[in-house]
Design a protein around this motif. Sequence first.
Motif, mmCIF file in Angstrom:
data_model
loop_
_atom_site.group_PDB
_atom_site.id
_atom_site.type_symbol
_atom_site.label_atom_id
_atom_site.label_comp_id
_atom_site.label_asym_id
_atom_site.label_seq_id
_atom_site.Cartn_x
_atom_site.Cartn_y
_atom_site.Cartn_z
ATOM 1 N N HIS A 258 0.841 -0.933 -0.027
ATOM 2 C CA HIS A 258 -0.097 0.007 0.062
ATOM 3 C C HIS A 258 0.882 1.124 0.031
ATOM 4 N N ALA A 259 1.837 1.248 0.970
ATOM 5 C CA ALA A 259 2.927 2.445 0.962
ATOM 6 C C ALA A 259 3.467 2.694 -0.329
ATOM 7 N N ALA A 260 3.877 1.642 -1.111
ATOM 8 C CA ALA A 260 4.655 1.855 -2.235
ATOM 9 C C ALA A 260 3.537 2.506 -3.410
ATOM 10 N N ASP A 261 2.196 2.130 -3.231
ATOM 11 C CA ASP A 261 1.569 2.384 -4.437
ATOM 12 C C ASP A 261 0.804 3.885 -4.011
ATOM 13 N N ALA A 262 0.875 4.435 -2.757
ATOM 14 C CA ALA A 262 0.658 5.451 -2.285
ATOM 15 C C ALA A 262 1.771 6.651 -2.756
ATOM 16 N N GLY A 263 3.195 6.184 -2.977
ATOM 17 C CA GLY A 263 4.067 7.097 -3.452
ATOM 18 C C GLY A 263 4.998 7.244 -2.576
ATOM 19 N N TYR A 264 5.079 6.629 -1.403
ATOM 20 C CA TYR A 264 6.216 6.396 -0.257
ATOM 21 C C TYR A 264 7.541 5.758 -0.786
ATOM 22 N N GLU A 265 8.666 6.328 -0.682
ATOM 23 C CA GLU A 265 9.890 5.704 -0.744
ATOM 24 C C GLU A 265 9.663 4.666 0.457
ATOM 25 N N VAL A 266 9.978 3.322 0.183
ATOM 26 C CA VAL A 266 9.835 2.263 1.265
ATOM 27 C C VAL A 266 11.030 1.569 1.374
ATOM 28 N N LEU A 267 11.527 1.254 2.789
ATOM 29 C CA LEU A 267 12.595 0.358 3.174
ATOM 30 C C LEU A 267 11.904 -0.456 4.235
ATOM 31 N N VAL A 268 12.604 -1.845 4.144
ATOM 32 C CA VAL A 268 12.054 -2.774 5.097
ATOM 33 C C VAL A 268 13.288 -3.204 5.876
ATOM 34 N N ALA A 269 13.083 -3.231 7.466
ATOM 35 C CA ALA A 269 14.074 -3.552 8.100
ATOM 36 C C ALA A 269 13.854 -5.189 8.415
ATOM 37 N N ALA A 270 14.568 -5.856 7.764
ATOM 38 C CA ALA A 270 14.481 -7.279 7.588
ATOM 39 C C ALA A 270 14.700 -7.894 9.175
ATOM 40 N N PRO A 271 15.931 -7.518 9.785
ATOM 41 C CA PRO A 271 16.157 -8.080 11.221
ATOM 42 C C PRO A 271 15.093 -8.058 12.205
ATOM 43 N N ALA A 272 14.080 -7.004 11.883
ATOM 44 C CA ALA A 272 13.140 -6.647 12.964
ATOM 45 C C ALA A 272 11.889 -7.243 12.391
ATOM 46 N N CYS A 273 12.051 -8.141 11.511
ATOM 47 C CA CYS A 273 10.576 -9.027 10.891
ATOM 48 C C CYS A 273 10.704 -10.401 11.120
ATOM 49 N N ALA A 274 9.440 -10.871 11.192
ATOM 50 C CA ALA A 274 9.536 -12.495 11.553
ATOM 51 C C ALA A 274 8.249 -12.964 10.816
ATOM 52 N N SER A 275 8.337 -14.211 10.255
ATOM 53 C CA SER A 275 7.258 -15.143 9.740
ATOM 54 C C SER A 275 7.204 -16.368 10.528
ATOM 55 N N ALA A 276 5.873 -17.295 10.337
ATOM 56 C CA ALA A 276 6.015 -18.534 10.806
ATOM 57 C C ALA A 276 7.281 -19.616 10.659
ATOM 58 N N SER A 277 7.976 -19.161 9.408
ATOM 59 C CA SER A 277 9.258 -20.192 9.037
ATOM 60 C C SER A 277 10.001 -19.387 8.321
ATOM 61 N N PRO A 278 11.289 -19.525 8.192
ATOM 62 C CA PRO A 278 12.687 -18.585 7.672
ATOM 63 C C PRO A 278 11.934 -18.833 6.052
ATOM 64 N N VAL A 279 11.491 -19.789 5.510
ATOM 65 C CA VAL A 279 11.080 -19.802 4.268
ATOM 66 C C VAL A 279 10.093 -18.819 3.980
ATOM 67 N N THR A 280 9.074 -18.787 4.658
ATOM 68 C CA THR A 280 8.100 -17.793 4.430
ATOM 69 C C THR A 280 8.445 -16.428 4.552
ATOM 70 N N HIS A 281 9.217 -16.204 5.531
ATOM 71 C CA HIS A 281 9.957 -14.805 5.625
ATOM 72 C C HIS A 281 10.752 -14.264 4.627
ATOM 73 N N GLN A 282 11.393 -15.287 4.127
ATOM 74 C CA GLN A 282 12.354 -14.917 2.896
ATOM 75 C C GLN A 282 11.651 -14.623 1.595
#
Length: 204
Positions: free
Chosen positions: A153-177
């Motif tokens: 949504h942010a990208a579509d709205a025109g923001y420049e977006v960065l994702v802090a990967a170390p501060a994110c998590a999913s149910a499995s490493p494969v899903t996260h990646q």
Amino acid sequence: MQPATTAVIALHYQNEVLHPDGKIRVGLDSDSPVRQNVLDAASAMFQRARACGLPIVHVRIAFRPDYADLLTNMPIMRGVAASNAMTEGSWGAQFHEQLAPDTGSPREFIVKHTRINAFFGSPLEEVLRIVDAKRLLIAGVATHSVVEGTVRHAADAGYEVLVAAPACASASPVTHQAALDSMSLMAQILDANALAQFFDELPS
């Protein structure tokens, strides 16, 4: 409030998804080292952001105890109701103590929503206008749901977006990646070194 170019969007750092006793826990075992790694990375991100004077928007999800405000069109939402999770006023819906907002700071905001995308049906866009954000550093749990939905949504709205990967998590490493790979089409994915460099290049 002075204008800011970059704002941090912190998604769902709540007990229900990050505490070992939470009902959702993003699929992590109660003793998983991934949980503490995410907590430490997010805590360090907050510390650096505060030192640089960046606004931080803490986004939480919560529903009425009777779930009358929960749309059950998605399996993930039906699962929330089935597990009796994320009810307003409950311990599970509160922010994890290690990642609690600084409620005394005029640079920190709390936004509540009830869907996957943190922008949908919430005042997030209004808050970002108040701080004059043009670039967003986004992180949270889970990577493949609220993080990816909000990034898109942010990208579509025109923001420049960065994702802090170390501060994110999913149910499995494969899903996260897989989610990080998908978001790389719309956002710059920062690993630990790149995230540190990002903050080093900001005025403090």
